[in-house]
Enzyme design. Structure first.
Site, short mmCIF file in Angstrom:
data_model
loop_
_atom_site.label_atom_id
_atom_site.label_comp_id
_atom_site.label_asym_id
_atom_site.label_seq_id
_atom_site.Cartn_x
_atom_site.Cartn_y
_atom_site.Cartn_z
N HIS A 123 0.83 -1.20 0.00
CA HIS A 123 0.00 0.00 0.00
C HIS A 123 0.86 1.25 0.00
O HIS A 123 0.63 2.20 -0.76
CB HIS A 123 -0.93 0.00 1.21
CG HIS A 123 -1.74 1.25 1.35
ND1 HIS A 123 -1.32 2.30 2.13
CD2 HIS A 123 -2.91 1.64 0.78
CE1 HIS A 123 -2.21 3.28 2.04
NE2 HIS A 123 -3.18 2.90 1.24
N CYS A 155 33.86 3.83 -23.79
CA CYS A 155 33.01 3.56 -22.63
C CYS A 155 33.68 4.01 -21.33
O CYS A 155 33.17 3.74 -20.25
CB CYS A 155 32.68 2.07 -22.55
SG CYS A 155 34.14 1.02 -22.40
#
Length: 798
Positions: free
Chosen positions: A421, A751
């Site tokens: 919830h 990279c």
């Protein structure tokens, strides 16, 4: 019947008659049952029955009077009004005709099931519910294991009264719905005996990031209330939609949850009861892989059907349960997901600019950061102590907490998972939440200033003090297009879903060793040589690999899942995976690693990268890496995964690595497999022609290339000031590599860290014609803009 409808008689067009939840159940039974989706049967009282009940008891005027002057932002007044209105309904009497129809419908349902008094679930279904813009999830009450006509009549009345819980009144007021134009239908559904099996929640997107490519399932033992209320941490499963549709039957990722409690019906006491889950069940997944894939298949069918009906993509929020006596799976309800489906396509990148003392940790929900004073509350009735903008800290939440949660800057709960919830409401409100933060109510001082950070991957942290942070907004369509392909560096699966939503061309660097450390944690040779391990190390490995009789399978499975989630997140864009590049001292830190790793004076220049893969002292470990890559490409169907060999000193080493890969069944060029080589040693540049014969392309590792070109130990603080990727030597090597590779028809990317840190270095590479830049996510915006400017000055076509 006048006041009751069978689920078979209703569909989505009947929301005004039976509410969103019941209309959806009828739609699935009518339209999706022929496709194999199983939904328990039942019936619904109509909205007309609700108005009939109010008129019979002359309640409309009293309800209108109570709500006319109510301030929905006054918690105390809200609670008082709620109590009075619910009592009015509970004291009301059924009209004879309505009562008779409910009894008759229940008897028929029981007869169909071959039982005298069938256990049922009683679910509230409002006529303003499960809409694309407002879910109303959890606003009204549901009741499980209701049995017998008298019990049913009582709970139908209770369900009608729940239209006026404080949270439901507040929600309607804030969503702009007229209280007196919303009616309540009550669904009565055959009870699926999940209390002796399992249940859970499904989203047809990733609930944290909104990534649409996945079905995300959660599962617990027992009835599903525990997962909805956030009392337990569930198992989590990711299924990739595209490859499942293509016929690949493999989960890309799954995570074992604690599943601390099991909610079940106690026949002795005649009520539902929560008990601690036995340890042996906590250590087992509550769904088999095949069951998860079946539910995912159903979920995709449900999403596709609702999307066709509504004429727009409609991600779904689905509840499911497994019947203990029969072992059958069922969908209990399905509603449109209303958080991500309503968001404009704006990406926000939060960055914490300082660190502090960590007070508590748990699962991060969302990716935001917030600061405020911590308010530790035990019960929602303490809401008068809560001030706007404070951080709510509590054990768990349910819908009664929502008036408080709407005023919170952030939410921290000790229990719950990603579909609890607290997590669902936090996403709807757009506030960060840390759930499952054990001991939070004890560890976080009441009234202290804190920072709640959900921008650091899967782990959410609560820091002491109000720490500085910044927020960057990206509208994907506003970013300029570039000739140079823009890729992103990804370290762990936790980052992948968020990073994959960035406007990039794929992943230029996925470091296998990062997945090793977070998902495997064991040295591969401690698995291949398990029986030879000393007793204490054997015990540690056995604890982690308990579910795997074949210890090698643990390594392949865990590594493939970590890699697979990343490859699936970016699918079909390419993901370039670098095989493991730990140094010996780093391998030694893995469980059992000290038994297999030599002690080296300079591990940075020692036994690392390619030299390990064919060596008899590690080859069997590398073959496990190869098997994990094969599992991702072949079993999961993620052919966008490509591989890269790091620290390959000579072309001869490259040949030997490719031979070992082929021995393990991974062959360059087969089924579209590309194999790149890192360019991080001067020999990679000077012998680029020979390397180009073996590999499909190059990726510059600027950190190591700088270290070896300038003769520096990048770990030494004494020469740190000399370390600079922008030095003329390093730039000359990069330019030479691009020239040589392009002459052989091979592509070059980078990279390393340098383009992310230094926009001017990125500009130099673009001027030299580099094919791609792979950047850290937080450097994406500024670098893309810089690249576009450089390309415009060069007159490069986009």
């Amino acid at each position: 019947m006048k006041w009751v409808r069978s689920f078979h008689e209703v569909g989505l067009e009947d929301v005004p008659l039976v509410g969103g939840k019941n209309a959806s159940l009828g739609e699935m039974i009518r339209e999706l049952s022929p496709l194999g989706v199983k939904v328990p049967g039942g019936f619904a009282t109509t909205s007309e029955a609700y108005w009939h009940f109010l008129e019979h008891n002359r309640l409309e005027e009293a309800i209108a009077g109570e709500l006319k002057t109510l301030d929905p932002d006054d918690p105390a007044a809200l609670q008082r009004a709620s109590r009075r209105l619910r009592n009015l309904i509970l004291k009301g009497e059924y009209p004879e005709d309505l009562e008779a129809e409910i009894r008759l419908a229940y008897r028929r349902l029981s007869e169909e099931a071959g039982e005298e008094a069938l256990p049922v679930a009683v679910r509230s279904s409002a006529t303003a519910e499960d809409l694309p813009t407002a879910s109303f999830a959890g606003q009204q009450e549901s009741y499980l294991h209701v049995q017998g006509e008298e019990d049913l009549l009582l709970h139908v009345k209770r369900a009608m009264a729940s239209l006026f819980t404080a949270r439901a009144i507040s929600y309607r007021a804030h969503m702009g719905f007229d209280h007196l134009k919303v009616a309540l239908s009550v669904g009565v559904q055959r009870m699926v005996r999940a209390d002796t099996a399992s249940s859970g929640v499904i989203f047809t997107l990733d609930p944290d990031t909104g990534h649409p490519g996945f079905v995300y399932l959660t599962a617990i033992w027992g009835l599903g209330e525990n997962i909805v209320q956030g009392r337990v941490a569930p198992d989590g499963y990711y299924v990739h939609k595209e490859t499942l549709r293509a016929g690949y039957r493999a989960l890309v990722y799954k995570r074992l949850g604690a599943k601390e409690l099991t909610l079940a019906f106690d026949p002795k006491e005649g009520r539902l009861k929560n008990r601690p889950t036995p340890p042996y069940l906590r250590g087992q997944f509550a769904l088999s892989d095949e069951e998860a894939l079946l539910l995912a298949d159903w979920s995709i069918k449900i999403e596709e059907h609702y999307s066709r009906k509504r004429g727009t993509p409609t991600p779904m929020d689905i509840e499911w349960a497994k019947d203990g006596p029969t072992g059958e799976l069922f969908v209990l309800q399905a509603r449109p997901e209303t958080v991500h489906s309503q968001k404009a396509p704006v990406l926000r990148i939060y960055r914490l600019l300082a660190r502090g003392e960590v007070l508590a940790e748990g699962l991060a929900v969302g990716e935001a950061i917030a600061t405020g004073r911590a308010r530790v509350l035990k019960d929602p009735r303490e809401m008068e102590h809560f001030q706007e903008g404070e951080v709510l800290v509590t054990e768990t939440t349910n819908p009664d907490w929502e008036p408080i949660m709407k005023r919170a800057a952030a939410i921290v709960t000790e229990r719950g998972g990603r579909t609890s919830h607290a997590a669902i409401v936090a996403r709807e409100l757009g506030v960060p939440a840390v759930v499952g933060a054990l001991g939070a109510t004890r560890l976080i001082p009441d009234g202290a200033a804190v920072t709640v950070s959900c921008a650091e991957g899967e782990v959410g942290r609560v820091y002491r003090g109000a720490l500085p942070f910044e927020v960057e907004e990206i509208r994907p369509e506003a970013l300029p297009k570039t000739r140079t392909r823009i890729l992103v560096n990804v370290g762990t699966p936790d980052e992948a879903l968020r990073a994959s939503l960035l406007p990039t061309d794929g992943v230029g660097l996925l470091r296998m060793e990062f997945v090793f450390a977070s998902h495997v944690r064991v040295h591969p040779l401690a698995l291949t040589r398990f029986e030879t391990l000393p007793q204490e190390v054997k015990r540690q490995v056995a604890e982690l690999t308990e579910a795997y009789p074949d210890k090698r399978a643990y390594f392949v499975d865990r590594l493939a899942q970590g890699i697979g989630l990343i490859a699936a997140a970016f699918y079909p864009r390419p993901v370039l995976l670098r095989f493991s590049d730990f140094k010996t001292n780093e391998y030694a830190r893995l469980i059992g690693g000290h038994l297999f790793e030599p002690k080296e004076e300079n591990p940075m220049l020692g036994w690392r990268g390619a030299s390990r893969y064919y060596h008899p002292d590690y080859k069997e470990g590398f073959l496990l890496e190869v098997q994990a890559v094969r599992k991702v490409r072949e079993a999961m169907g993620l052919k966008n995964l490509q591989v890269m060999v790091p620290f390959c000193r000579t072309p001869e080493e490259g040949r030997r690595v490719l031979e070992v890969m082929a021995e393990g069944g991974l062959r360059r060029g087969e089924d579209g497999l590309q194999v790149y080589v890192m360019a991080e040693i001067p020999s990679n540049v000077l012998e680029a022609e020979a390397f180009a014969e073996l590999f499909d392309g190059f990726s510059i590792g600027s950190n190591d290339l700088t270290q070896l070109a300038l003769g520096l130990d990048r770990d030494s603080e004494r020469v740190a000031e000399l370390f600079d990727e922008r030095s003329p030597t390093v730039k000359a090597l990069c330019a030479l590599l691009i020239e040589k590779a392009h002459a052989r028809g091979k592509k070059v990317g980078i990279c390393g860290q340098a383009p992310s840190d230094y926009p001017e270095f990125a500009a130099f590479l673009v001027e030299r014609g580099i094919d791609s830049l792979s950047l850290n996510p937080d450097a994406l915006l500024r670098t893309v803009r810089k690249v576009a400017e450089i390309e415009a000055d060069l007159g490069a076509p986009t």
